[in-house]
Scaffold this motif. Structure first.
Motif, PDB file in Angstrom:
ATOM      1  N   TYR A  73       0.837  -1.190   0.000  1.00 28.44           N
ATOM      2  CA  TYR A  73       0.000   0.000   0.000  1.00 28.44           C
ATOM      3  C   TYR A  73       0.878   1.248   0.000  1.00 28.44           C
ATOM      4  O   TYR A  73       1.952   1.271   0.614  1.00 28.44           O
ATOM      5  N   TYR A 126      -4.383  -3.497  -8.089  1.00 29.81           N
ATOM      6  CA  TYR A 126      -4.623  -3.274  -6.666  1.00 29.81           C
ATOM      7  C   TYR A 126      -3.339  -3.478  -5.851  1.00 29.81           C
ATOM      8  O   TYR A 126      -2.605  -4.452  -6.039  1.00 29.81           O
ATOM      9  N   ILE A 135      -2.552  -8.448  -0.098  1.00 24.21           N
ATOM     10  CA  ILE A 135      -2.720  -7.836  -1.415  1.00 24.21           C
ATOM     11  C   ILE A 135      -2.938  -8.906  -2.473  1.00 24.21           C
ATOM     12  O   ILE A 135      -3.773  -8.759  -3.366  1.00 24.21           O
ATOM     13  N   LEU A 154      -5.919  -9.159  -5.092  1.00 24.96           N
ATOM     14  CA  LEU A 154      -5.631  -9.142  -6.529  1.00 24.96           C
ATOM     15  C   LEU A 154      -6.475 -10.181  -7.262  1.00 24.96           C
ATOM     16  O   LEU A 154      -6.875  -9.981  -8.409  1.00 24.96           O
ATOM     17  N   VAL A 163     -10.004  -8.409  -7.479  1.00 24.56           N
ATOM     18  CA  VAL A 163     -10.083  -7.139  -8.200  1.00 24.56           C
ATOM     19  C   VAL A 163      -9.479  -7.234  -9.595  1.00 24.56           C
ATOM     20  O   VAL A 163     -10.012  -6.673 -10.555  1.00 24.56           O
ATOM     21  N   ASN A 164      -8.368  -7.927  -9.725  1.00 29.94           N
ATOM     22  CA  ASN A 164      -7.661  -8.012 -11.011  1.00 29.94           C
ATOM     23  C   ASN A 164      -7.679  -9.409 -11.634  1.00 29.94           C
ATOM     24  O   ASN A 164      -6.958  -9.668 -12.599  1.00 29.94           O
ATOM     25  N   ARG A 190     -15.625  -3.055  -4.485  1.00 30.65           N
ATOM     26  CA  ARG A 190     -15.513  -2.148  -3.332  1.00 30.65           C
ATOM     27  C   ARG A 190     -15.927  -2.861  -2.044  1.00 30.65           C
ATOM     28  O   ARG A 190     -15.270  -2.743  -1.016  1.00 30.65           O
ATOM     29  N   VAL A 249     -13.168  -5.460  -1.077  1.00 32.41           N
ATOM     30  CA  VAL A 249     -11.955  -4.820  -0.547  1.00 32.41           C
ATOM     31  C   VAL A 249     -12.203  -4.299   0.859  1.00 32.41           C
ATOM     32  O   VAL A 249     -11.391  -4.510   1.777  1.00 32.41           O
TER      33      VAL A 249
END
Length: 351
Positions: free
Chosen positions: A141, A196, A248, A252, A255-256, A331, A334
């Motif tokens: 982050y 992300y 993370i 990921l 989100v990805n 959202r 996360v």
């Protein structure tokens, strides 16, 4: 009578426009898009210069072009990796000799060393294909990472490309008077949609996209083309860094859509890259997700083919509507997963 004559004349012009003009226009567009001459017909005897050429995508590009009869200059800041790369290439491409491969130890963040390496490579043979491939990431982050790690990411990814192009362009422009010259910038799907937990990496890749778009128009007077390659997660040492931060990495995946098992091969990305530079294509993605992101993020960059244009026109509205569903879901995921990791309850506004 006079009015009817004018009316019939206008109808006559309308007839000619509809029956002859529009089909001719469509046929012209079709011919331009489908029967375009390749920008570079063959790589045989061409000199391909690759930064970050000792591992990953850069090494795969080197192998691909050597198989097509090119010669290469590989740039890396690690001499040991370069030595291993040469041994690998000689074994993978039996027709290749040591005379086909040059190596230069230089950090793309070191302008003096890089520019000297470019000049020596150009003295050896004029460069026909210039590949800006060096890149890395430091996960974490933004507020938690070390500033020096973030600076290394910016210096390598963005300024590394700026340094290389600034040093090479005067030489490449002169060479383009006699031969076509291709510039390849290896970016990422993170140039089109954030990665992300890698905010600075994302920023550098967005920057590389802007660099490529601006450069593309600067070079219109020259016999030069720019190709921006945007692969997804690729099976290279890059993924080792992506896997370091457990929290993370988990996000990921949501989100990805990150999965090491589904990662693209470096060889597959290299194949797309070589096809793009030969065709002179600009914005190139290498997987199905790239079709979606390029459709949403293309901006004023025109499509390189008629099928791609039709696809993007047809799917733009559905893709845009899907963001109204997908982004709120991301959202929610996360906020809840981060709250669980930090033992802080997400607020109403977070959800």
């Amino acid at each position: 009578m006079e009015g009817s004559s004018l009316l019939s004349t206008s109808h006559g012009w309308l007839f000619y426009i509809l029956v002859i003009g529009i089909p001719v226009l469509l046929l012209s567009i079709f011919c331009c898009l489908f029967f375009r001459k390749p920008f570079i017909k063959s790589l045989k005897g061409k000199h391909v210069f690759i930064t970050g050429g000792s591992t990953g995508i850069g090494l795969a590009i080197a192998r691909t072009v050597l198989r097509e009869g090119a010669v290469v200059t590989l740039i890396s800041r690690n001499a040991s990796n370069l030595s291993s790369a040469v041994e690998y290439l000689l074994g993978e491409v039996p027709s290749t000799t040591k005379e086909c491969i040059r190596c230069e130890v230089a950090d793309v963040a070191d302008y003096a060393a890089l520019s000297s390496a470019i000049e020596r490579a150009f003295t050896w043979r004029p460069i026909d294909v210039f590949v800006c491939n060096a890149g890395l990431t430091r996960g974490g982050y933004l507020g938690d990472g070390q500033l020096k790690d973030l600076e290394v990411t910016v210096q390598t990814n963005f300024m590394g490309s700026v340094n290389a192009l600034h040093a090479a362009l005067p030489l490449l422009k002169r060479h383009s008077c006699n031969k076509p010259v291709s510039i390849v910038i290896t970016a990422s799907l993170a140039s089109l949609f954030f990665m992300y937990g890698h905010a600075v990496y994302t920023a550098t890749k967005f920057g590389m996209r802007g660099l490529a778009e601006g450069l593309r128009f600067e070079l219109l007077p020259y016999n030069m083309k720019v190709s921006l390659i945007c692969p997804g997660f690729t099976s290279t040492p890059f993924l080792d860094e992506a896997d370091k931060e457990e929290e993370i990495c988990k996000l990921l995946k949501w989100v990805n859509l990150y999965s090491r098992a589904w990662a693209e091969s470096a060889e597959g990305v290299a194949t797309h890259t070589v096809a793009a530079l030969k065709a002179g294509s600009f914005l190139v993605t290498t997987n199905p997700l790239g079709l979606v992101l390029a459709t949403l993020a293309r901006g004023f960059v025109p499509s390189d083919s008629l099928p791609r244009l039709v696809f993007e026109l047809f799917f733009f509205i559905p893709f845009r509507l899907s963001s109204m569903i997908i982004i709120p879901i991301f959202r929610l995921i996360v906020c809840r997963k981060r709250a669980a990791a930090t033992h802080v309850s997400p607020s109403f506004y977070d959800l």
